[in-house]
Scaffold this motif. Structure first.
Motif, PDB file in Angstrom:
ATOM      1  N   SER A 119     -34.209  65.030  -6.860  1.00  0.00           N
ATOM      2  CA  SER A 119     -34.394  64.895  -8.298  1.00  0.00           C
ATOM      3  C   SER A 119     -34.786  63.449  -8.578  1.00  0.00           C
ATOM      4  CB  SER A 119     -33.091  65.247  -9.031  1.00  0.00           C
ATOM      5  OG  SER A 119     -33.186  64.971 -10.402  1.00  0.00           O
ATOM      6  N   GLY A 120     -35.970  63.248  -9.155  1.00  0.00           N
ATOM      7  CA  GLY A 120     -36.431  61.891  -9.417  1.00  0.00           C
ATOM      8  C   GLY A 120     -37.136  61.779 -10.750  1.00  0.00           C
ATOM      9  N   VAL A 121     -37.091  60.592 -11.322  1.00  0.00           N
ATOM     10  CA  VAL A 121     -37.806  60.296 -12.559  1.00  0.00           C
ATOM     11  C   VAL A 121     -38.997  59.419 -12.205  1.00  0.00           C
ATOM     12  CG1 VAL A 121     -37.694  59.125 -14.794  1.00  0.00           C
ATOM     13  CG2 VAL A 121     -35.757  60.498 -14.011  1.00  0.00           C
ATOM     14  N   ILE A 122     -40.177  59.898 -12.614  1.00  0.00           N
ATOM     15  CA  ILE A 122     -41.426  59.200 -12.326  1.00  0.00           C
ATOM     16  C   ILE A 122     -41.963  58.618 -13.633  1.00  0.00           C
ATOM     17  CG2 ILE A 122     -43.759  59.403 -11.401  1.00  0.00           C
ATOM     18  CD1 ILE A 122     -42.847  61.990 -10.018  1.00  0.00           C
ATOM     19  N   GLU A 123     -42.391  57.367 -13.582  1.00  0.00           N
ATOM     20  CA  GLU A 123     -43.049  56.758 -14.727  1.00  0.00           C
ATOM     21  C   GLU A 123     -44.474  57.298 -14.832  1.00  0.00           C
ATOM     22  OE1 GLU A 123     -42.809  52.553 -14.105  1.00  0.00           O
ATOM     23  OE2 GLU A 123     -40.627  52.561 -14.205  1.00  0.00           O
ATOM     24  N   LYS A 124     -45.074  57.134 -15.993  1.00  0.00           N
ATOM     25  CA  LYS A 124     -46.435  57.613 -16.232  1.00  0.00           C
ATOM     26  C   LYS A 124     -47.425  57.041 -15.207  1.00  0.00           C
ATOM     27  CE  LYS A 124     -49.615  58.204 -20.060  1.00  0.00           C
ATOM     28  NZ  LYS A 124     -49.865  57.921 -21.472  1.00  0.00           N
ATOM     29  N   LYS A 168     -39.916  63.153 -22.150  1.00  0.00           N
ATOM     30  CA  LYS A 168     -40.322  61.981 -22.932  1.00  0.00           C
ATOM     31  C   LYS A 168     -41.625  61.439 -22.352  1.00  0.00           C
ATOM     32  CE  LYS A 168     -35.792  60.759 -24.696  1.00  0.00           C
ATOM     33  NZ  LYS A 168     -34.932  59.639 -25.044  1.00  0.00           N
ATOM     34  N   GLU A 169     -41.657  60.159 -22.038  1.00  0.00           N
ATOM     35  CA  GLU A 169     -42.861  59.542 -21.460  1.00  0.00           C
ATOM     36  C   GLU A 169     -42.797  59.490 -19.935  1.00  0.00           C
ATOM     37  OE1 GLU A 169     -45.622  58.645 -23.185  1.00  0.00           O
ATOM     38  OE2 GLU A 169     -44.584  59.623 -24.832  1.00  0.00           O
ATOM     39  N   HIS A 170     -41.899  60.268 -19.348  1.00  0.00           N
ATOM     40  CA  HIS A 170     -41.700  60.287 -17.900  1.00  0.00           C
ATOM     41  C   HIS A 170     -41.912  61.700 -17.364  1.00  0.00           C
ATOM     42  CE1 HIS A 170     -39.695  56.573 -19.041  1.00  0.00           C
ATOM     43  NE2 HIS A 170     -39.783  56.203 -17.777  1.00  0.00           N
ATOM     44  N   GLU A 186     -28.633  60.580 -26.069  1.00  0.00           N
ATOM     45  CA  GLU A 186     -29.455  59.427 -25.763  1.00  0.00           C
ATOM     46  C   GLU A 186     -29.815  59.455 -24.290  1.00  0.00           C
ATOM     47  OE1 GLU A 186     -28.121  55.642 -27.172  1.00  0.00           O
ATOM     48  OE2 GLU A 186     -27.217  56.549 -28.957  1.00  0.00           O
ATOM     49  N   LEU A 187     -31.077  59.729 -24.016  1.00  0.00           N
ATOM     50  CA  LEU A 187     -31.567  59.780 -22.649  1.00  0.00           C
ATOM     51  C   LEU A 187     -32.434  58.538 -22.422  1.00  0.00           C
ATOM     52  CD1 LEU A 187     -31.676  61.374 -20.030  1.00  0.00           C
ATOM     53  CD2 LEU A 187     -33.560  62.698 -20.990  1.00  0.00           C
ATOM     54  N   ASP A 188     -31.936  57.609 -21.624  1.00  0.00           N
ATOM     55  CA  ASP A 188     -32.624  56.348 -21.361  1.00  0.00           C
ATOM     56  C   ASP A 188     -33.187  56.387 -19.946  1.00  0.00           C
ATOM     57  OD1 ASP A 188     -33.531  53.775 -21.079  1.00  0.00           O
ATOM     58  OD2 ASP A 188     -31.547  52.849 -21.090  1.00  0.00           O
TER      59      ASP A 188
END
Length: 124
Positions: free
Chosen positions: A20-25, A89-91, A119-121
């Protein structure tokens, strides 16, 4: 909820979620959590390519929003596993899952977490 907590809570949804990973744009992997069993699948240059390509794929498909509505997810199905990509969001949330996982059910569980989080940061 910070990005690391978010990826951990997603990983905890199901033992069949391997990564599970969060990738930036930009395609940069911001933060991630994984199970040990993933090492044989996602490593080296291939991992970098599939992660950055996933951010690009989501960005390209946003062009169809006016015609088709919001993009909920993209799933790549391989013979040994699936890759599930969910815009947040933007990710981009990037998941590597076992091939037997029902993608629609998992996507709904992920959106339940996203929608229940005040709040998801994802920048931290």
């Amino acid at each position: 909820m910070k990005a690391d907590q978010f990826t951990k809570s997603i990983l905890d949804l199901d033992n069949d979620i391997l990564f599970s990973g969060v990738i930036e744009k930009s395609g940069h992997l911001n933060t991630s959590n994984q199970r040990d069993s993933l090492d044989k699948h996602l490593k080296g240059r291939n991992a970098e390519l599939i992660i950055s390509e996933s951010a690009y794929a989501v960005d390209l498909r946003k062009a169809f929003t006016t015609s088709f509505g919001s993009l909920n997810s993209i799933c790549y199905q391989y013979s040994s596993l699936k890759i599930l990509i969910i815009p947040v969001k933007e990710h981009v949330l990037f998941l590597v899952i076992n091939k037997n996982v029902e993608v629609n059910d998992l996507t709904q569980k992920v959106y339940n977490i996203i929608n229940s989080t005040n709040e998801l940061d994802l920048y931290s």
